[in-house]
Design an enzyme around this catalytic site. Structure first.
Site, PDB file in Angstrom:
ATOM      1  N   GLY A   1       8.361   6.265  85.056  1.00  0.00           N
ATOM      2  CA  GLY A   1       9.417   6.961  84.204  1.00  0.00           C
ATOM      3  C   GLY A   1      10.684   7.212  84.981  1.00  0.00           C
TER       4      GLY A   1
ATOM      5  CG  HIS B   1       5.452   6.583  71.307  1.00  0.00           C
ATOM      6  ND1 HIS B   1       4.619   7.186  72.376  1.00  0.00           N
ATOM      7  CD2 HIS B   1       6.872   7.513  71.850  1.00  0.00           C
ATOM      8  CE1 HIS B   1       5.143   8.293  73.074  1.00  0.00           C
ATOM      9  NE2 HIS B   1       6.227   8.341  72.705  1.00  0.00           N
ATOM     10  N   GLY B   2       1.616   5.959  70.414  1.00  0.00           N
ATOM     11  CA  GLY B   2       0.781   6.777  70.024  1.00  0.00           C
ATOM     12  C   GLY B   2       0.567   7.922  70.816  1.00  0.00           C
TER      13      GLY B   2
ATOM     14  CE1 TYR C   1       8.495  12.798  69.414  1.00  0.00           C
ATOM     15  CE2 TYR C   1       7.369  11.598  71.261  1.00  0.00           C
ATOM     16  CZ  TYR C   1       8.315  12.559  70.653  1.00  0.00           C
ATOM     17  OH  TYR C   1       9.281  13.005  71.460  1.00  0.00           O
TER      18      TYR C   1
END
Length: 368
Positions: free
Chosen positions: A325, A185-186, A190
């Site tokens: 999503g 998760h880039g 975060y």
């Protein structure tokens, strides 16, 4: 990806329902389920039988990417999110991967280190980040409700590689748990995104300042995961220019172009881009990346979930896979609904993060 006529024609001929190769893994269609936080784990970060059912219900997706999974306790962002750093957590995920595979699916675990987007009330630890800079005007989730984002502890230079390696340790556990691969998760502000950011990262050492410094952590974390489980099992998600959680990118085309150039040597499964910047920049990044690219057309600021028209638009422009999503929350049979042009149900936003099976397992396939 070159932009000659043959490539343009090939992109125009792509269907969302074609099979596609993901660096050796065959997907039966070009639909991916994007990672979404649903806070349904146990307090100690174990996956549950309800989570196994939830993902198995959606196994007709070409690829499922799970909710963010913390690689360490200090990496946890929200309460009731799952982990992959203990033997018990690793064992608990086996019920999920088995259920997805039994239903014919493929599943990657998203490895998510929250960095400064956390709170001592959640983890018992002061959050860490590239710099001692709190997210401005931001509240984070805690067991007692929303609280102001705290000032993180700046990682010492010697600690930064340890945090980068935490993604590799979690990736190894993910493979042990039966996952087909992992996605780092880039995106969305975060820890990796915080290092990429010019306002969350004000370091003056090798991990800050210049573009080369700001991308270094992302490259090292991805490299460590590749060395642990192989590039064919590793993807990365990025959100250029999104500004989520007050992680502001500068020089977006140059920053992400430089990052993709470094990642190109790793033979990754894919790069997963959110459509969070202008189209010209996204198309430039697509052209710069020779490997498989997943595009997520949705954006948190858009109240309407992405649909078939968004998918067709980006397939024509060179995307290999389209991730959905919010549309997947209320439509476990999303592939079939898109294939047959059936209406999509709307999810109850009030049950996104409430826990329990209501608004989680209570959505049904279309009544054909």
């Amino acid at each position: 990806m070159a932009t000659n006529n043959s490539d343009t024609n090939a992109a125009a001929d792509r269907s969302l329902f074609d099979s596609v190769q993901l660096n050796g893994l065959t997907l039966p269609n070009r639909v991916a389920m994007a990672p979404m936080t649903r806070v349904r784990s146990t307090p100690d970060g174990l996956a549950t039988p309800s989570m196994a059912t939830y993902y198995a219900q959606r196994a007709t997706a070409g690829l499922i990417v799970t909710e963010g999974v913390q690689p360490s306790l200090v990496g946890q962002s929200n309460p009731l999110t799952p982990g992959l750093y203990t033997d018990e957590q690793t064992q608990s995920w086996k019920q999920v991967t088995h259920a997805v595979h039994a239903n014919g699916g493929r599943v990657f675990a998203q490895i998510m280190h929250g960095g400064r987007i956390s709170h001592p009330d959640t983890t018992g630890h002061q959050p860490v980040g590239p710099s001692a800079v709190a997210a401005r005007d931001t509240q984070v989730f805690t067991p007692s409700g929303l609280q102001p984002a705290p000032v993180p502890r700046e990682l010492a230079l010697a600690e930064v590689p340890e945090e980068a390696n935490s993604y590799a340790h979690a990736a190894t556990r993910a493979v042990e748990a039966g996952f087909d691969g992992v996605e780092l998760h880039g995106a969305n502000g975060y820890l990796i995104g915080q290092f990429l950011s010019s306002n969350a990262n004000v370091r003056t050492d090798a991990y800050g300042g210049s573009i080369a410094g700001r991308i270094r952590f992302a490259v090292e974390a991805t490299t460590a995961a590749v060395e642990a489980i192989g590039g064919a099992r590793v993807g990365i998600r990025l959100s250029p220019g999104a500004g989520i959680w007050d992680a502001i990118d500068e020089d977006v085309p140059e920053l992400y172009g430089a990052l993709l150039a470094e990642l190109a040597h790793l033979d990754l499964a894919y790069v997963h881009l959110e459509a969070t910047t202008d189209e010209a920049t996204l198309l430039g990044l697509r052209d710069a990346w020779d490997g498989t690219m997943i595009i997520n057309p949705g954006h948190p600021g858009n109240p309407t979930p992405a649909g078939a028209k968004d998918a067709a638009y980006w397939l024509e422009r060179g995307a290999d896979v389209i991730s959905f999503g919010r549309a997947y929350i209320a439509n476990p049979d999303l592939v079939e609904r898109l294939r047959n042009d059936l209406p999509l149900d709307e999810a109850d936003t009030k049950t996104y993060y409430t826990g329990g099976d209501t608004g989680y397992l209570t959505y049904r396939s279309y009544a054909y």
